[in-house]
Design a protein around this motif. Structure first.
Motif, short mmCIF file in Angstrom:
data_model
loop_
_atom_site.label_atom_id
_atom_site.label_comp_id
_atom_site.label_asym_id
_atom_site.label_seq_id
_atom_site.Cartn_x
_atom_site.Cartn_y
_atom_site.Cartn_z
N ARG A 131 -1.42 -3.38 -2.25
CA ARG A 131 -2.47 -2.53 -2.78
C ARG A 131 -3.87 -3.13 -2.73
O ARG A 131 -4.86 -2.42 -2.97
N LYS A 132 -3.97 -4.40 -2.43
CA LYS A 132 -5.30 -5.01 -2.43
C LYS A 132 -6.20 -4.43 -1.35
O LYS A 132 -7.43 -4.46 -1.47
N SER A 133 -5.59 -3.84 -0.31
CA SER A 133 -6.39 -3.22 0.75
C SER A 133 -7.17 -2.02 0.21
O SER A 133 -8.25 -1.71 0.71
N ASP A 211 -4.86 -0.57 -9.38
CA ASP A 211 -5.03 -1.16 -8.07
C ASP A 211 -4.75 -0.17 -6.94
O ASP A 211 -5.06 -0.46 -5.78
N ASP A 212 -4.19 1.00 -7.25
CA ASP A 212 -4.02 2.04 -6.22
C ASP A 212 -5.00 3.19 -6.48
O ASP A 212 -4.69 4.36 -6.29
N HIS A 332 -6.58 8.53 -7.36
CA HIS A 332 -5.45 7.70 -7.73
C HIS A 332 -4.19 8.14 -6.97
O HIS A 332 -4.22 9.10 -6.21
N HIS A 333 -3.11 7.41 -7.15
CA HIS A 333 -1.80 7.70 -6.55
C HIS A 333 -1.87 7.77 -5.03
O HIS A 333 -1.32 8.67 -4.40
N LEU A 334 -2.53 6.80 -4.46
CA LEU A 334 -2.70 6.76 -3.01
C LEU A 334 -1.38 6.53 -2.28
O LEU A 334 -1.25 6.89 -1.10
N PRO A 339 -1.27 10.54 3.68
CA PRO A 339 -2.57 10.07 4.17
C PRO A 339 -3.51 11.25 4.36
O PRO A 339 -3.11 12.32 4.86
N ILE A 340 -4.75 11.09 3.95
CA ILE A 340 -5.67 12.23 3.96
C ILE A 340 -6.14 12.60 5.36
O ILE A 340 -6.68 13.70 5.55
#
Length: 522
Positions: A131-133, A211-212, A332-334, A339-340
């Motif tokens: 999630r750091k990305s 973090d997401d 949130h909740h990526l 994917p968008i």
């Protein structure tokens, strides 16, 4: 001869400056004496109305003075009260003064810059590598302050392009009795107070997120600038899920979408936070614990529609392409939503979106609507994201601005009543199914902030249907020239207008600009 026996005429001669017989002296009184007498009368009248006297008030001010005097005559000071002094300033242009006895060094009480915000990002060591990305996409190391709060240390944690990390304090002494829940909720709820205790200087706001979650920092700054950080503010948004709001509260800021707490409120919360948490061991998450403590402090939620918890599953294009007329702040909740942008992973899709965010952050996802009456097209532009062309006639703006249910509810159902907002079902007629064009590239078109973005057709397969115009099937790309969103939009938001500049066999050019006075979208 005594003074009492002297006649009045001799007294006048001797005294010179005194006139003892008004009838005789009035004929020879000098004009200066008359003016002085008139000024005395004016002085007495002014004292009655508690105004600063002036014998030479300009005639253009006389009406203002009269209105001020009449408006305050009902609240005159008592004899023991020192009269209030007013300057002759027009009521319409007189600056509004703050009545608070606040010695703050920031008299405006407004956000100065992004540096006045401190972020508290909730994370776990187990998921951090993945999630750091997301955090890297929006974090600005040289401009922003904050911490990633972890449950345990991570080896070789690199904070070059990321916030520095801290380890949350132990919560072993707190009770947690919610069956099926996670006691990590206690740790995460304490991030607000732990961040406050770090003691960073010149802080106006504390912003919490996961973090997401991604943020649009420029929009966040502009939104928080509307509020005074010296007052008690709890700012965020409720869930998109009606069922989640019923289970928890419509008055709660959902933590994944992010929420902001003013410095004054963070200070008040920190003093009683731990004892408040101890009273609610039965609650489920971190955000409802924060909400419970806010209720004890008597502070309600101030809602801003740009915070997005995104308690939905699947394809969120129907939601994002009809974004409310409010600055997009967070998402949130990526890892739950698709994917968008098609054909890439979520991190790459968000990186692509950030190109448009950098050019016009306030305009991102903002919807504009235009029509081609000759071809019976309805066109919806979501800047930086997608363009939709509907061939089935002219659809009302009220319909086009309503999100289409391309997504599932948090319970993984395609139900129509599972959301906290109005939505509409996917179209059944082939002519009402939009032709979708996703953003391919975006750049500045001029020095004044005008942007140009190109959108390409995602699916080229013909959709069929006996539509009024079949020429839309041949479109392959759409170019949008857009005026940059002005600062005044944050105060008085209005949808920008859209007009068709040209239509060729395989392309179309659109202009998105501020609406003119009296202009209608339809």
């Amino acid at each position: 001869m005594s003074r009492k026996q002297r006649d009045p005429e001799s007294r006048q001669k001797d005294s010179g400056s005194y006139c003892w017989n008004w009838k005789k002296c009035s004929a020879v009184a000098s004009p200066a004496l008359a003016i002085a007498f008139a000024c005395s009368l004016v002085y007495l009248l002014v004292l009655i109305f508690a105004r600063k006297p002036s014998c030479l008030v300009h005639s253009s001010r006389s009406s203002s003075f009269s209105s001020i005097a009449s408006s305050t005559s009902s609240s005159l000071p008592s004899a023991k009260t020192k009269p209030t002094t007013f300057s002759f300033v027009d009521v319409e242009t007189r600056p509004i003064e703050d009545d608070d006895d606040d010695d703050s060094s920031d008299p405006a009480g407004k956000m100065a810059s992004l540096g006045n915000i401190v972020f508290g990002i909730a994370a776990t060591a187990r998921l951090w590598d993945r999630r750091k990305s997301y955090v890297k996409l929006w974090w600005r190391p040289n401009e922003m302050r904050g911490f990633v709060w972890l449950d345990e240390a991570i080896q070789n944690y690199s904070s070059g392009a990321l916030p520095p990390s801290r380890i949350s304090g132990s919560t072993a002494g707190f009770r947690y009795t919610r069956r099926g829940g996670r006691r990590a909720a206690i740790r995460i709820s304490r991030i607000v107070s732990e961040t406050f205790r770090v003691g960073l200087p010149d802080v106006h706001w504390f912003v919490m997120g996961d973090d997401d979650t991604i943020f649009v920092p420029d929009n966040l700054v502009r939104v928080l600038a509307k509020y005074d950080h010296r007052k008690l503010y709890y700012i965020g948004a409720s869930s998109e899920s009606h069922h989640q709001n019923l289970m928890f509260s419509y008055g709660m800021a959902y933590g994944g979408g992010g929420f902001a707490i003013s410095y004054a409120l963070a200070s008040a919360l920190e003093q009683r936070h731990d004892e408040c948490l101890e009273r609610y061991p039965f609650l489920y998450g971190s955000d409802d614990r924060i909400h419970a403590c806010m209720s004890e402090l008597g502070v309600p939620l101030t809602k801003e529609l740009g915070f997005h918890q995104l308690d939905v599953h699947g394809d969120v294009s129907g939601l994002l392409s009809a974004h409310p007329i409010a600055p997009f702040i967070s998402m949130h909740h990526l890892d739950v939503i698709h994917p968008i942008f098609p054909g890439v992973g979520q991190a790459a899709a968000l990186r692509h979106l950030s190109k448009a965010v950098d050019i016009d952050p306030a305009g991102i996802f903002q919807q504009s609507i235009c029509y081609d009456r000759q071809r019976s097209w309805s066109i919806s532009v979501s800047f930086g994201y997608m363009v939709k062309v509907i061939r089935g006639g002219l659809k009302a703006p009220r319909d086009l601005e309503t999100p289409t249910r391309t997504f599932m509810s948090w319970n993984r159902r395609f139900d129509e009543d599972g959301y906290s907002f109005t939505s509409r079902p996917p179209p059944k007629s082939p002519c009402d199914v939009p032709l979708v064009f996703h953003m391919k590239e975006v750049a500045y078109a001029s020095r004044d902030g005008m942007s140009v973005s190109n959108y390409t057709r995602t699916r080229t397969k013909k959709q069929g249907g006996d539509c009024p115009s079949k020429s839309a099937e041949e479109l392959r790309w759409i170019q949008v020239l857009k005026e940059r969103t002005k600062d005044s939009w944050f105060v008085a938001p209005r949808r920008q207008c859209c007009q068709i500049m040209s239509v060729a066999s395989h392309s179309m050019r659109l202009l998105v600009r501020d609406c003119r006075d009296g202009e209608l979208i339809l």
